[in-house]
Design a protein around this motif. Structure first.
Motif, PDB file in Angstrom:
ATOM      1  N   VAL A   1       0.865  -1.179   0.000  1.00 25.14           N
ATOM      2  CA  VAL A   1       0.000   0.000   0.000  1.00 25.14           C
ATOM      3  C   VAL A   1       0.896   1.221   0.000  1.00 25.14           C
ATOM      4  N   ALA A   2       0.698   2.099  -0.985  1.00 27.48           N
ATOM      5  CA  ALA A   2       1.487   3.335  -1.075  1.00 27.48           C
ATOM      6  C   ALA A   2       0.703   4.358  -1.884  1.00 27.48           C
ATOM      7  N   PHE A   3       0.829   5.613  -1.504  1.00 30.47           N
ATOM      8  CA  PHE A   3       0.126   6.693  -2.203  1.00 30.47           C
ATOM      9  C   PHE A   3      -1.364   6.385  -2.379  1.00 30.47           C
ATOM     10  N   ASN A   4      -1.951   5.796  -1.338  1.00 30.63           N
ATOM     11  CA  ASN A   4      -3.395   5.482  -1.290  1.00 30.63           C
ATOM     12  C   ASN A   4      -3.819   4.402  -2.283  1.00 30.63           C
ATOM     13  N   LYS A   5      -2.853   3.675  -2.843  1.00 36.65           N
ATOM     14  CA  LYS A   5      -3.143   2.617  -3.814  1.00 36.65           C
ATOM     15  C   LYS A   5      -2.673   1.270  -3.277  1.00 36.65           C
ATOM     16  N   TYR A   6      -3.268   0.204  -3.813  1.00 31.06           N
ATOM     17  CA  TYR A   6      -2.920  -1.168  -3.423  1.00 31.06           C
ATOM     18  C   TYR A   6      -2.307  -1.882  -4.622  1.00 31.06           C
ATOM     19  N   LEU A   7      -1.253  -2.650  -4.363  1.00 27.21           N
ATOM     20  CA  LEU A   7      -0.574  -3.402  -5.416  1.00 27.21           C
ATOM     21  C   LEU A   7      -0.242  -4.794  -4.920  1.00 27.21           C
ATOM     22  N   GLU A   8      -0.332  -5.779  -5.811  1.00 25.73           N
ATOM     23  CA  GLU A   8       0.245  -7.095  -5.555  1.00 25.73           C
ATOM     24  C   GLU A   8       1.298  -7.341  -6.621  1.00 25.73           C
ATOM     25  N   ILE A   9       2.456  -7.809  -6.188  1.00 29.96           N
ATOM     26  CA  ILE A   9       3.589  -7.982  -7.084  1.00 29.96           C
ATOM     27  C   ILE A   9       4.204  -9.363  -6.854  1.00 29.96           C
ATOM     28  N   GLU A  10       4.468 -10.065  -7.928  1.00 24.75           N
ATOM     29  CA  GLU A  10       4.970 -11.441  -7.848  1.00 24.75           C
ATOM     30  C   GLU A  10       6.213 -11.610  -8.707  1.00 24.75           C
ATOM     31  N   GLN A  11       7.221 -12.263  -8.152  1.00 20.87           N
ATOM     32  CA  GLN A  11       8.449 -12.569  -8.887  1.00 20.87           C
ATOM     33  C   GLN A  11       8.276 -13.932  -9.552  1.00 20.87           C
TER      34      GLN A  11
ATOM     35  N   VAL B   1      -9.269  -5.443   1.173  1.00 25.86           N
ATOM     36  CA  VAL B   1      -9.436  -4.244   1.997  1.00 25.86           C
ATOM     37  C   VAL B   1      -8.074  -3.755   2.467  1.00 25.86           C
ATOM     38  N   TYR B   2      -7.869  -2.446   2.394  1.00 27.66           N
ATOM     39  CA  TYR B   2      -6.626  -1.867   2.889  1.00 27.66           C
ATOM     40  C   TYR B   2      -6.906  -0.480   3.454  1.00 27.66           C
ATOM     41  N   TYR B   3      -5.910   0.058   4.157  1.00 30.89           N
ATOM     42  CA  TYR B   3      -6.060   1.368   4.791  1.00 30.89           C
ATOM     43  C   TYR B   3      -4.948   2.297   4.317  1.00 30.89           C
ATOM     44  N   THR B   4      -5.319   3.509   3.986  1.00 32.55           N
ATOM     45  CA  THR B   4      -4.339   4.478   3.526  1.00 32.55           C
ATOM     46  C   THR B   4      -3.549   5.038   4.703  1.00 32.55           C
ATOM     47  N   PHE B   5      -2.442   5.687   4.392  1.00 31.09           N
ATOM     48  CA  PHE B   5      -1.631   6.301   5.444  1.00 31.09           C
ATOM     49  C   PHE B   5      -2.250   7.654   5.788  1.00 31.09           C
TER      50      PHE B   5
ATOM     51  N   LYS C   1     -10.364   3.667   4.824  1.00 32.88           N
ATOM     52  CA  LYS C   1     -10.591   2.276   4.439  1.00 32.88           C
ATOM     53  C   LYS C   1     -10.971   2.221   2.962  1.00 32.88           C
ATOM     54  N   LYS C   2     -10.234   1.401   2.188  1.00 32.85           N
ATOM     55  CA  LYS C   2     -10.484   1.287   0.751  1.00 32.85           C
ATOM     56  C   LYS C   2     -10.396  -0.195   0.360  1.00 32.85           C
ATOM     57  N   SER C   3     -10.719  -0.480  -0.886  1.00 33.20           N
ATOM     58  CA  SER C   3     -10.601  -1.861  -1.357  1.00 33.20           C
ATOM     59  C   SER C   3     -10.191  -1.884  -2.822  1.00 33.20           C
ATOM     60  N   PHE C   4      -9.509  -2.977  -3.189  1.00 32.79           N
ATOM     61  CA  PHE C   4      -9.116  -3.211  -4.580  1.00 32.79           C
ATOM     62  C   PHE C   4      -9.346  -4.681  -4.876  1.00 32.79           C
TER      63      PHE C   4
END
Length: 271
Positions: free
Chosen positions: A33-43, A143-147, A136-139
């Motif tokens: 979670v960064a800059f109010n956005k949610y990301l999933e990243i996989e190698q 569910v995730y929370y902004t800073f 509280k937001k969702s993608f």
């Protein structure tokens, strides 16, 4: 989307001590979670990485956040061509690390919290702070929370910050939030300053000393010549450089060198 990226390792970046909201969710995947956005990243493999996000967010946020346009190969090449045997080993061990371009305010608070805390404890405290005061937001069902902003924190009382495991840092964070919210210290102006001037300005904030200011300059403003010295870097300098590390040797990318040192030393002497 799948991207081919050289010198990029999600696990190494997540464990390099610069970001505290990047979490392992299994199968070589991490949430962030960064800059109010949610990301999933996989190698997927050494050079293939999956970014699960909106295409527009990748282009406008994540590509820059992960510093994908900087030539880390040139840094690696420079070190391999040096006579610095310790640093060569450190690069071989962690050459997938990149310096993240994080939000300045979040980085300030995170590294105030980081003082005398383990990484799991830092992450837990930051998550509590976000859950209590963030949005509280969702993608895609996640569910995730902004800073929370400095203005939101500045409105709180000392009692309102209890229960977050901040300890003595609660007054630092509240005072710093108020200093920024009322305009005594302007983060937008700090971003435009030289590294030296930015560090001096950051040290006006409650709870921000030399080490934290250098961390913020490196991780929150991408001043990649900053060289924060913590217990691990001090151990490196004392053990392998006779108590003195000449930052002129790697001028222009000392912060990247510091990350290689930190990651290698911390994992070599796990405690």
């Amino acid at each position: 989307m799948i991207k081919n990226i050289v010198h990029f390792n999600v696990q190494q970046i997540a464990d390099s001590g610069q970001c505290f909201r990047m979490n392992n969710i299994g199968n070589n995947s991490y949430s962030l979670v960064a800059f109010n956005k949610y990301l999933e990243i996989e190698q997927l493999d050494k050079n293939q990485v999956v970014f699960r996000c909106e295409d527009e967010d990748f282009e406008t946020l994540w590509a820059d956040y992960f510093d994908l346009n900087y030539d880390y190969g040139n840094v690696v090449h420079s070190i391999h061509n040096s006579e610095d045997d310790f640093l060569k080993k450190a690069v071989e061990y962690g050459e997938g690390i990149r310096i993240l371009k994080q939000d300045l305010w979040e980085t300030i608070v995170s590294f105030i919290i980081s003082q005398r805390k383990s990484i799991p404890a830092i992450k837990s405290t930051i998550e509590k702070l976000c859950m209590k005061f963030g949005e509280k937001k969702s993608f895609e069902g996640k569910v995730y929370y902004t800073f929370p902003s400095p203005e939101v924190i500045a409105e709180q009382s000392m009692e309102g910050l209890q229960g977050l495991a901040l300890g003595y840092r609660d007054k630092y964070i509240l005072n710093t939030a108020k200093t920024i919210a009322n305009g005594e210290v302007n983060l937008e102006l700090i971003k435009q300053m030289s590294r030296e001037d930015a560090i001096l300005e950051l040290k006006k904030l409650s709870g921000v000393g030399e080490k934290v200011a250098n961390c913020v300059a490196l991780y929150g403003m991408h001043k990649i010549d900053a060289f924060p010295v913590d217990v691990w870097i001090k151990r490196v300098v004392d053990t392998y450089y006779g108590g003195f590390f000449d930052t002129n040797t790697y001028k222009g990318f000392n912060g990247i060198v510091q990350q290689y040192m930190f990651y290698y030393m911390k994992n070599k002497y796990k405690s």
